[in-house]
Design a protein around this motif. Structure first.
Motif, PDB file in Angstrom:
ATOM      1  N   PRO A 220       0.791  -1.234   0.000  1.00  0.00           N
ATOM      2  CA  PRO A 220       0.000   0.000   0.000  1.00  0.00           C
ATOM      3  C   PRO A 220       0.820   1.279   0.000  1.00  0.00           C
ATOM      4  O   PRO A 220       1.974   1.303   0.433  1.00  0.00           O
ATOM      5  CB  PRO A 220      -0.769  -0.103   1.330  1.00  0.00           C
ATOM      6  N   ASP A 221       0.202   2.319  -0.496  1.00  0.00           N
ATOM      7  CA  ASP A 221       0.685   3.678  -0.269  1.00  0.00           C
ATOM      8  C   ASP A 221      -0.248   4.275   0.774  1.00  0.00           C
ATOM      9  O   ASP A 221      -1.145   5.050   0.471  1.00  0.00           O
ATOM     10  CB  ASP A 221       0.662   4.486  -1.563  1.00  0.00           C
ATOM     11  N   ASN A 222      -0.030   3.852   2.008  1.00  0.00           N
ATOM     12  CA  ASN A 222      -0.897   4.231   3.120  1.00  0.00           C
ATOM     13  C   ASN A 222      -0.109   5.131   4.071  1.00  0.00           C
ATOM     14  O   ASN A 222       0.917   4.702   4.618  1.00  0.00           O
ATOM     15  CB  ASN A 222      -1.367   2.958   3.844  1.00  0.00           C
ATOM     16  N   PRO A 223      -0.528   6.372   4.284  1.00  0.00           N
ATOM     17  CA  PRO A 223       0.264   7.299   5.098  1.00  0.00           C
ATOM     18  C   PRO A 223       0.606   6.778   6.488  1.00  0.00           C
ATOM     19  O   PRO A 223       1.719   7.002   6.977  1.00  0.00           O
ATOM     20  CB  PRO A 223      -0.618   8.550   5.163  1.00  0.00           C
ATOM     21  N   ASP A 224      -0.341   6.080   7.124  1.00  0.00           N
ATOM     22  CA  ASP A 224      -0.068   5.555   8.459  1.00  0.00           C
ATOM     23  C   ASP A 224       0.987   4.439   8.405  1.00  0.00           C
ATOM     24  O   ASP A 224       1.860   4.356   9.278  1.00  0.00           O
ATOM     25  CB  ASP A 224      -1.355   5.022   9.098  1.00  0.00           C
ATOM     26  N   PHE A 225       0.898   3.583   7.395  1.00  0.00           N
ATOM     27  CA  PHE A 225       1.895   2.534   7.225  1.00  0.00           C
ATOM     28  C   PHE A 225       3.259   3.142   6.901  1.00  0.00           C
ATOM     29  O   PHE A 225       4.290   2.734   7.441  1.00  0.00           O
ATOM     30  CB  PHE A 225       1.468   1.573   6.113  1.00  0.00           C
ATOM     31  N   ASN A 226       3.259   4.144   6.027  1.00  0.00           N
ATOM     32  CA  ASN A 226       4.515   4.790   5.642  1.00  0.00           C
ATOM     33  C   ASN A 226       5.238   5.365   6.858  1.00  0.00           C
ATOM     34  O   ASN A 226       6.447   5.198   7.031  1.00  0.00           O
ATOM     35  CB  ASN A 226       4.248   5.910   4.635  1.00  0.00           C
ATOM     36  N   ALA A 227       4.477   6.065   7.704  1.00  0.00           N
ATOM     37  CA  ALA A 227       5.079   6.713   8.865  1.00  0.00           C
ATOM     38  C   ALA A 227       5.321   5.737  10.015  1.00  0.00           C
ATOM     39  O   ALA A 227       6.350   5.800  10.690  1.00  0.00           O
ATOM     40  CB  ALA A 227       4.185   7.859   9.342  1.00  0.00           C
ATOM     41  N   GLY A 228       4.368   4.822  10.226  1.00  0.00           N
ATOM     42  CA  GLY A 228       4.445   3.955  11.394  1.00  0.00           C
ATOM     43  C   GLY A 228       5.358   2.759  11.239  1.00  0.00           C
ATOM     44  O   GLY A 228       5.946   2.293  12.226  1.00  0.00           O
ATOM     45  N   VAL A 229       5.495   2.244  10.023  1.00  0.00           N
ATOM     46  CA  VAL A 229       6.320   1.056   9.792  1.00  0.00           C
ATOM     47  C   VAL A 229       7.599   1.407   9.037  1.00  0.00           C
ATOM     48  O   VAL A 229       8.709   1.218   9.547  1.00  0.00           O
ATOM     49  CB  VAL A 229       5.529  -0.033   9.037  1.00  0.00           C
ATOM     50  N   LEU A 298      -6.360  -7.859  -6.620  1.00  0.00           N
ATOM     51  CA  LEU A 298      -6.146  -7.454  -8.007  1.00  0.00           C
ATOM     52  C   LEU A 298      -6.443  -5.974  -8.200  1.00  0.00           C
ATOM     53  O   LEU A 298      -5.712  -5.271  -8.910  1.00  0.00           O
ATOM     54  CB  LEU A 298      -7.008  -8.292  -8.948  1.00  0.00           C
ATOM     55  N   ALA A 299      -7.476  -5.485  -7.541  1.00  0.00           N
ATOM     56  CA  ALA A 299      -7.787  -4.057  -7.651  1.00  0.00           C
ATOM     57  C   ALA A 299      -6.662  -3.206  -7.088  1.00  0.00           C
ATOM     58  O   ALA A 299      -6.325  -2.148  -7.652  1.00  0.00           O
ATOM     59  CB  ALA A 299      -9.107  -3.755  -6.925  1.00  0.00           C
ATOM     60  N   GLU A 300      -6.041  -3.654  -5.979  1.00  0.00           N
ATOM     61  CA  GLU A 300      -4.917  -2.914  -5.406  1.00  0.00           C
ATOM     62  C   GLU A 300      -3.717  -2.913  -6.356  1.00  0.00           C
ATOM     63  O   GLU A 300      -3.040  -1.897  -6.536  1.00  0.00           O
ATOM     64  CB  GLU A 300      -4.511  -3.526  -4.060  1.00  0.00           C
ATOM     65  N   ILE A 301      -3.442  -4.066  -6.957  1.00  0.00           N
ATOM     66  CA  ILE A 301      -2.328  -4.171  -7.897  1.00  0.00           C
ATOM     67  C   ILE A 301      -2.536  -3.223  -9.077  1.00  0.00           C
ATOM     68  O   ILE A 301      -1.647  -2.449  -9.453  1.00  0.00           O
ATOM     69  CB  ILE A 301      -2.184  -5.625  -8.388  1.00  0.00           C
ATOM     70  N   ASP A 302      -3.716  -3.279  -9.668  1.00  0.00           N
ATOM     71  CA  ASP A 302      -4.001  -2.441 -10.837  1.00  0.00           C
ATOM     72  C   ASP A 302      -3.996  -0.963 -10.467  1.00  0.00           C
ATOM     73  O   ASP A 302      -3.529  -0.119 -11.248  1.00  0.00           O
ATOM     74  CB  ASP A 302      -5.350  -2.827 -11.442  1.00  0.00           C
ATOM     75  N   ARG A 303      -4.507  -0.645  -9.280  1.00  0.00           N
ATOM     76  CA  ARG A 303      -4.540   0.759  -8.844  1.00  0.00           C
ATOM     77  C   ARG A 303      -3.122   1.295  -8.652  1.00  0.00           C
ATOM     78  O   ARG A 303      -2.804   2.417  -9.058  1.00  0.00           O
ATOM     79  CB  ARG A 303      -5.337   0.875  -7.543  1.00  0.00           C
ATOM     80  N   ASN A 304      -2.258   0.499  -8.044  1.00  0.00           N
ATOM     81  CA  ASN A 304      -0.881   0.944  -7.842  1.00  0.00           C
ATOM     82  C   ASN A 304      -0.159   1.156  -9.168  1.00  0.00           C
ATOM     83  O   ASN A 304       0.562   2.148  -9.348  1.00  0.00           O
ATOM     84  CB  ASN A 304      -0.115  -0.077  -6.995  1.00  0.00           C
ATOM     85  N   GLU A 305      -0.328   0.217 -10.091  1.00  0.00           N
ATOM     86  CA  GLU A 305       0.349   0.375 -11.382  1.00  0.00           C
ATOM     87  C   GLU A 305      -0.148   1.618 -12.109  1.00  0.00           C
ATOM     88  O   GLU A 305       0.647   2.361 -12.712  1.00  0.00           O
ATOM     89  CB  GLU A 305       0.141  -0.856 -12.262  1.00  0.00           C
ATOM     90  N   ALA A 306      -1.461   1.853 -12.060  1.00  0.00           N
ATOM     91  CA  ALA A 306      -2.008   3.043 -12.720  1.00  0.00           C
ATOM     92  C   ALA A 306      -1.440   4.322 -12.118  1.00  0.00           C
ATOM     93  O   ALA A 306      -1.107   5.274 -12.839  1.00  0.00           O
ATOM     94  CB  ALA A 306      -3.532   3.034 -12.619  1.00  0.00           C
ATOM     95  N   ALA A 307      -1.282   4.351 -10.782  1.00  0.00           N
ATOM     96  CA  ALA A 307      -0.733   5.539 -10.124  1.00  0.00           C
ATOM     97  C   ALA A 307       0.728   5.744 -10.521  1.00  0.00           C
ATOM     98  O   ALA A 307       1.164   6.890 -10.750  1.00  0.00           O
ATOM     99  CB  ALA A 307      -0.857   5.396  -8.610  1.00  0.00           C
ATOM    100  N   ILE A 308       1.483   4.665 -10.607  1.00  0.00           N
ATOM    101  CA  ILE A 308       2.890   4.773 -11.005  1.00  0.00           C
ATOM    102  C   ILE A 308       2.998   5.311 -12.426  1.00  0.00           C
ATOM    103  O   ILE A 308       3.809   6.203 -12.716  1.00  0.00           O
ATOM    104  CB  ILE A 308       3.577   3.394 -10.874  1.00  0.00           C
TER     105      ILE A 308
END
Length: 366
Positions: A220-229, A298-308
């Motif tokens: 994920p590109d999740n702000p809480d995960f990014n900062a917390g982990v 699959l939706a997460e995978i496709d969403r991430n690739e589209a954002a990239i």
């Protein structure tokens, strides 16, 4: 650096001795039929790097090397799971492995596996490559550099970036004239693959650098995960080279951004990913991150690739159907085929020719 052991496929040495007469007969038969060369099985050298390299429990870290063509090198970032709390990071289980991650390397020495590591197969695109096989034993996806106390009696050495860059030092020293380096990341190891691709390009500017990240497309590109982990638990944000975090705050620096930052840093990088549409291991990990809510993988995978790709990055992708997991070690490495395109042929095109077209399952059912 010091090589301290040498083995072939993890087999006992007495077994290798018993096979010698048979191998000699095979070699003689090949000569008599007019063939001058044969493809050789992998032979691994264990390398103990200098410096402050160790695993999560403080035990020594090492990686493995297969020397073959010095002009073509695979930097293989093995998986090994991740952790970020006292339960996940506990030093429990057998051979340095609990249910979440490998906390030392006692159980991860590479064997002469099948799949990508079967260098006797004519259709293996990496058969002639040199290999550096770098396992993760720090629970931080090759990204961390911090000593983290999770409980009074549990201090974890998240030193994956220290270990990984020690392997890069070895790559730079021993393969200075490499013409192509392929950074292959497996599962958790694929998370950092684009970062290491940029680092290789910095150290070997004349080499073609290709990155293949396998099975972390839904991270994920999740702000809480990014900062917390990524930051608070693993210390990764402050550890990275400037280009990897340039223009991004801690909360904005998520895993999909690794691809974007690497491509902005070096537009010549060739970037690619592989995922199973419904990898059960990835689903389990994401469920834990997303507070128990199972994702549509699959939706997460496709969403991430589209954002990239919206950020201007060309990410070549191969998405296979089903709820499967491993690809590099088993024979399915040669058997996976989607829409008439074998994965192994797609990879051959990736490393030898113009970038391949994307391959995406349809249907992709779990």
């Amino acid at each position: 650096m010091t090589n301290i052991s040498r083995d072939t496929g993890g087999r006992p040495r007495h077994d290798r001795v018993r096979r010698t007469p048979l191998l000699l007969l095979v070699a003689l038969a090949i000569v008599l039929t007019g063939c001058s060369t044969t493809r050789k099985e992998l032979v691994w050298d264990r390398v103990v790097p200098a410096g402050d390299c160790h695993c999560a429990d403080g035990s020594p870290f090492s990686f493995w090397e297969r020397r073959a063509d010095p002009a073509k090198v695979v930097l293989f970032l093995n998986g090994g799971g991740v952790c970020w709390d006292a339960t996940m990071c506990a030093f429990t289980g057998d051979r340095g492995e609990n249910d979440f991650y490998d906390w030392n390397i006692s159980g991860v020495e590479p064997e002469n596996r099948r799949g990508m590591f079967d260098t006797t197969r004519a259709d293996n695109p990496f058969a002639d490559y040199s290999f550096l096989y770098v396992s993760s034993c720090t629970g931080d996806a090759h990204l961390g550099d911090v000593s983290q106390q999770y409980a009074p009696e549990l201090t974890v050495e998240h030193r994956g970036y220290v270990n990984g860059t020690a392997a890069l030092d070895h790559l730079t020293e021993h393969y200075p004239n490499a013409e192509q380096v392929v950074v292959v990341g497996k599962t958790a190891g694929s998370v950092a693959a684009p970062i290491y691709g940029g680092l290789v390009a910095d150290r070997l500017p004349d080499a073609e650098v290709i990155v293949l990240g396998a099975q972390s497309g839904a991270w994920p590109d999740n702000p809480d995960f990014n900062a917390g982990v990524l930051d608070a638990r693993w210390g990764a944000y402050d550890t990275m080279p400037d280009w990897a975090v340039n223009g991004l705050t801690v909360r904005a620096w998520g895993v999909p951004r690794f691809w974007t930052q690497a491509a902005l840093h070096d537009p010549n990088l060739k970037l690619a990913r592989f995922d199973f549409a419904y990898d059960p291991n990835a689903t389990s990990e994401l469920t834990r991150w997303l507070d128990g809510n199972p994702p549509n993988l699959l939706a997460e995978i496709d969403r991430n690739e589209a954002a990239i790709e919206r950020a201007g990055v060309r990410l070549h992708s191969y998405t296979a159907p089903g709820a499967d997991h491993q690809i590099f070690e088993p024979d399915k490495f040669y058997e996976i085929e989607v829409k008439g395109v074998r994965l192994v042929d797609w990879l051959h095109t990736l490393i030898t020719d113009q970038p391949p077209l994307d391959v995406h399952c349809d249907p992709c059912g779990p």
